[in-house]
Motif scaffolding. Structure first.
Motif: not given
Length: 489
Positions: A41-59, A170-178
């Motif tokens: 839920t925290l990185v949903l917008t960053e993932i959506s930007d990277d993969f070009g997802l719609s709001t419904v796909q992200a949800a 902000p410094s390492l990107g969303w993948r490092w969270m996982f």
């Protein structure tokens, strides 16, 4: 001459050192569970930007973890019933940890979705294993407290995730969270080595060498085993298609197919006496997720898109929400032990209705929004800390893990529906109003179902002599409940 009796010891002294150790081990597992699950839920917008997802796909990525929950909860719960709560808890942690780690290597929407399926199975098993483990380890009169304290771990995990998000993304990107998902594996290995087994399970199952098989009703004959294997596959495939683009245009029909398949399994697992309880409990939990998960899943998206908050501001707001839920879980435990889990649940949820619409009316005052969100989460999501106590009391020890795991996680499909439904509603109104409408309506339904004790009342129609509460302090002759209550044997 009258002597004054010595004062009763404080409640926490009634819990032995071994019981506290069992609790903290399960609580840590639940903290890590909350941390891993909230990441998406925290990185949903960053993932959506990277993969070009719609709001419904992200949800749909949030929903993905719910698709396999029912299967993971049932299987890992059954392992806990047969081989012990500790083993089930360790396997669950390993599964969701590896799933979270795999999310960091996702190369597209499909691969990330597949990793979310593994997280869902592990999280489902962790919930049922930790809940049964703690409540079967603690004194009977303190089990609502054990339930509330345990579920507060999820909120602690969400607060930690929000803090780490501000440091890492902000410094390492969303993948490092996982990539941090490997950390819980060390905790799982420690649990395996040093934890005692749940006391009540040991007395009721291990010492009697009972080795229950909660799935026996599904596999009585070769024919029933074949049919039910097909039913499991059909339910899983239908749910997968419902929450992926592959089911476009067929969602209503696929939803009916999945619902009927899961209903058929519930009826068989419940047996002649318990099937009504299984079905009514699933319905209650479905609406419990439907009221609580729109905000849990889409609040960060709402704050970023509708209110335009920065990463630091989102983190601040999530602190208020997380601590509100945590305080609510603690308070729910004390209140549940004092007036009963059902009454505490219904009354606190009723109070939460006062905060739903005000939360989404605030736009430019971060402090006021945080305070209102704290109060809403404390009375709404926080009271769900009583759910393990509430659900577990309906089922005997021999099948509690599988029964709780199955009913809770089939009901958890409400959490899969919630973000997608919220996203669809947001196409006709702003996202904040859509979340408020879903939360308010779902809350009212759950207040009625729990407050009127609907599952237990319906269960008395088919099992009039069944125990009212399997987790209450039992009389000696009630130590071993009848297996027929849940269709075992």
């Amino acid at each position: 001459m009258h002597t004054t009796p010595p004062p009763a010891p404080p409640w926490y002294r009634e819990v032995s050192r071994t019981q506290w150790k069992a609790f903290f081990a399960a609580w840590i597992g639940y903290v890590l569970d909350g941390f891993d699950f909230v990441l998406i839920t925290l990185v949903l917008t960053e993932i959506s930007d990277d993969f070009g997802l719609s709001t419904v796909q992200a949800a749909g990525l949030i929903s993905g973890a719910f698709i396999t929950r029912w299967l993971g909860g049932a299987v890992l719960g059954a392992i806990g019933d047969r081989y012990g709560r500790k083993l089930s808890m360790v396997l669950s942690i390993l599964l969701y940890s590896l799933g979270t780690f795999a999310c960091g290597f996702a190369w597209n929407y499909q691969s990330l979705f597949a990793a979310r399926l593994a997280i869902g199975m592990g999280m489902a098993g962790e919930y049922s294993a930790s809940a049964t483990y703690v409540m079967e380890s603690w004194p009977a009169r303190l089990r609502a407290r054990a339930s509330g304290f345990l579920i507060s771990g999820f909120s602690v995990g969400s607060v930690l995730a929000a803090q780490v998000y501000g440091w890492v993304v902000p410094s390492l990107g969303w993948r490092w969270m996982f990539y941090l998902g490997l950390i819980p594996i060390g905790v799982a290995l420690w649990m395996r080595r040093s934890l005692p087994e749940a006391e009540e399970w040991t007395e009721s199952v291990a010492e009697r060498d009972a080795r229950p098989n909660p799935f026996r009703p599904l596999f009585r004959t070769r024919r029933s085993a074949t049919i039910n294997t097909v039913v499991v596959v059909v339910a899983t495939v239908a749910l997968f298609l419902v929450f992926t683009p592959g089911g476009a245009g067929m969602v209503p029909a696929l939803s009916v197919v999945a619902g009927l398949a899961l209903l058929a399994l519930a009826v068989q697992l419940g047996g002649r006496r318990g099937w009504v309880l299984y079905v009514s409990m699933i319905v209650t939990l479905f609406f419990a997720f439907l009221y609580s998960w729109p905000i849990q899943a889409l609040l960060p998206t709402y704050l970023k898109t509708d209110l335009g908050y920065t990463t630091d501001q989102v983190t601040d707001v999530l602190y208020f929400a997380g601590f509100g839920t945590m305080v609510g879980c603690w308070a729910a435990g004390f209140l549940g032990d004092r007036i009963g889990a059902k009454k505490a649940y219904a009354l606190t949820l009723l109070a939460s209705l006062a905060f739903v619409f005000p939360v989404f009316a605030v736009r430019n005052n971060l402090l006021l929004l945080g305070i209102l969100l704290f109060l809403l989460q404390a009375t709404s999501f926080g009271i769900s800390g009583l759910l393990p106590r509430y659900i577990g009391g309906h089922f005997p020890t021999e099948s509690r893990g599988a029964a709780l795991g199955f009913t809770y996680n089939v009901g958890a499909l409400g959490g899969a529906v919630a973000p997608v439904l919220g996203a669809h509603l947001a196409s006709g109104m702003d996202l904040g109003r859509a979340l408020a409408v879903l939360t308010f309506a779902g809350t009212v339904i759950v207040v009625l179902l729990v407050g009127l004790d609907v599952p237990a009342r319906l269960n008395r129609l088919t099992d009039p002599d069944g125990p009212a509460d399997h987790l209450a302090e039992p009389a000696p002759r009630e130590r071993v409940p009848r297996a027929s209550t849940t269709g075992i044997g």
